[in-house]
Design a protein around this motif. Sequence first.
Motif, short mmCIF file in Angstrom:
data_model
loop_
_atom_site.label_atom_id
_atom_site.label_comp_id
_atom_site.label_asym_id
_atom_site.label_seq_id
_atom_site.Cartn_x
_atom_site.Cartn_y
_atom_site.Cartn_z
N UNK A 1 0.58 -1.13 -0.14
CA UNK A 1 0.10 0.11 0.04
C UNK A 1 0.71 1.28 0.12
N UNK A 2 2.13 1.12 0.28
CA UNK A 2 2.98 2.43 0.36
C UNK A 2 3.52 2.64 -1.20
N UNK A 3 3.25 1.87 -2.46
CA UNK A 3 3.85 1.97 -3.57
C UNK A 3 2.65 2.27 -4.55
N UNK A 4 2.89 3.24 -5.44
CA UNK A 4 1.93 3.46 -6.42
C UNK A 4 1.89 2.69 -7.58
N UNK A 5 1.04 2.02 -8.19
CA UNK A 5 1.04 0.99 -9.31
C UNK A 5 0.26 1.90 -10.51
N UNK A 6 1.14 2.24 -11.39
CA UNK A 6 0.46 3.05 -12.44
C UNK A 6 0.64 1.80 -13.65
N UNK A 7 -0.71 1.70 -13.79
CA UNK A 7 -0.97 0.68 -14.90
C UNK A 7 -0.97 1.25 -16.34
N UNK A 8 0.18 1.20 -17.08
CA UNK A 8 0.33 1.64 -18.36
C UNK A 8 -0.63 1.22 -19.16
N UNK A 9 -1.12 1.95 -19.97
CA UNK A 9 -2.28 1.80 -20.96
C UNK A 9 -3.38 1.20 -20.59
N UNK A 10 -3.74 1.67 -19.49
CA UNK A 10 -4.94 1.50 -18.53
C UNK A 10 -5.45 0.11 -18.60
N UNK A 11 -4.77 -1.03 -18.93
CA UNK A 11 -4.97 -2.42 -18.98
C UNK A 11 -5.87 -2.74 -20.49
N UNK A 12 -5.83 -1.72 -21.31
CA UNK A 12 -6.41 -1.94 -22.76
C UNK A 12 -5.53 -3.35 -23.28
N UNK A 13 -6.49 -4.32 -24.18
CA UNK A 13 -7.97 -4.30 -24.27
C UNK A 13 -8.89 -4.68 -23.02
N UNK A 14 -8.31 -4.63 -21.69
CA UNK A 14 -8.82 -5.40 -20.47
C UNK A 14 -9.28 -4.07 -19.56
N UNK A 15 -9.84 -2.99 -20.43
CA UNK A 15 -10.43 -1.83 -19.49
C UNK A 15 -11.32 -2.27 -18.29
N UNK A 16 -12.32 -3.20 -18.50
CA UNK A 16 -13.22 -3.35 -17.49
C UNK A 16 -12.69 -4.21 -16.42
N UNK A 17 -11.63 -4.96 -16.52
CA UNK A 17 -10.94 -5.69 -15.56
C UNK A 17 -10.22 -4.79 -14.80
N UNK A 18 -9.66 -3.74 -15.59
CA UNK A 18 -8.60 -2.60 -14.91
C UNK A 18 -9.57 -1.92 -13.90
N UNK A 19 -10.59 -1.19 -14.34
CA UNK A 19 -11.38 -0.60 -13.79
C UNK A 19 -12.02 -1.19 -12.35
N UNK A 20 -12.51 -2.61 -12.47
CA UNK A 20 -12.87 -3.04 -11.09
C UNK A 20 -11.81 -3.20 -10.20
N UNK A 21 -10.73 -3.62 -10.69
CA UNK A 21 -9.35 -3.45 -9.73
C UNK A 21 -9.19 -2.11 -8.96
N UNK A 22 -9.16 -1.15 -9.94
CA UNK A 22 -8.39 0.05 -9.58
C UNK A 22 -9.51 0.84 -8.74
N UNK A 23 -10.71 0.57 -8.78
CA UNK A 23 -11.69 1.20 -8.01
C UNK A 23 -11.65 0.74 -6.40
N UNK A 24 -11.13 -0.41 -6.39
CA UNK A 24 -10.93 -0.85 -5.07
C UNK A 24 -9.47 -0.59 -4.42
#
Length: 349
Positions: free
Chosen positions: A205-228
């Motif tokens: 939790x002390x690290x920031x994970x910047x997901x380059x390309x926002x997970x494309x083509x897995x945008x939905x998977x990325x959003x469900x993870x990142x919102x939590x």
Amino acid sequence: MYSKDAENYYVVDAHIALWDARPENLRNIHGKQFIDCFYDYHRNLSPESETWPYEEYLYQGGERLMRDIFELGYADHAIFQPALLGEFYNNGFGQTEEAWALTQQHPDKLTYNHCFDPRFGETGLEQLREDAARFGLKGVKLYTAEWQGESRGYKLTDPWAYKYLEAAQELGIKNIHVHKGPTIRPLDRDAFDVADIDHVATDFTDLNFIVEHCGLPRLEDFCWIATQEPNVYAGLAVAMPFIHTRPRYFAQIIGELLYWIGEDRILFSSDYALWTPKWLVEAFVDFQIPQDMSEYAPLTTAQKKKVLGLNAARLYDLDVPTELRLPEADEPETGPREPAAADLAGTAS
């Protein structure tokens, strides 16, 4: 700085590279496959006026990079995100020494992030410590689909990857940029899957994970993870040029990101030299969600300012001029979200 309609924008290009894919640096056919795939992205997603000849695309050099990013491209700061790709290129793809020398010449304009690969074990851990001291690292760029010998990728949840993340945490390397986007020939698509982000974001939790390309083509998977996971960010590299070829698709991408994770965790990137920032900055400032896509709220100027530079400036402790900052009321809240503050529309008792 970019100015339009009496508004000034502080611009951080959060994902650039200085690469060498010239024939003399190719180790095998896979190096050519890799750069050819890059070039296909470039010419298929760029305006015709912004398309480079293939020979120029193989290598840009520092002088052209400074011109394209800063003189023409409006950037106030840019961050190198190198890829090693030692299996494909004799001297690697990202040119460490050249990029670092350029950073030393222009420390007010450039930040150099390096890379690591946990498959190098103890030797790589020692190298990471040396690199952190030499480069003053605030971030690293990871390519989980990179080949090494018989291995064609790794997961962030692998035991050795955890040791490297623990070391990064101890060394103060807080920003972990991870390529989790479209595959690039000949790399394997599944090695870029976003699922391991969920696990490490919870454990570090002390690290920031910047997901380059926002997970494309897995945008939905990325959003469900990142919102939590409040320490997960979306990098817009590769997503940005769709603003030209597929504006409604780009509207969906930015609309979904704003809905799920909000305006404070999205970072502009040109992915130079795949694309140059000039036309992307201009297009984004002018962009608006189509009115018939009413499930998404209109983009505000404050949101665009955060995405274009203020969010990355916060992650990298960049000194934004006072006149380019947002009013205090528009600054992001700090710390994890409270459950009661969750943005749940239409809930019923």
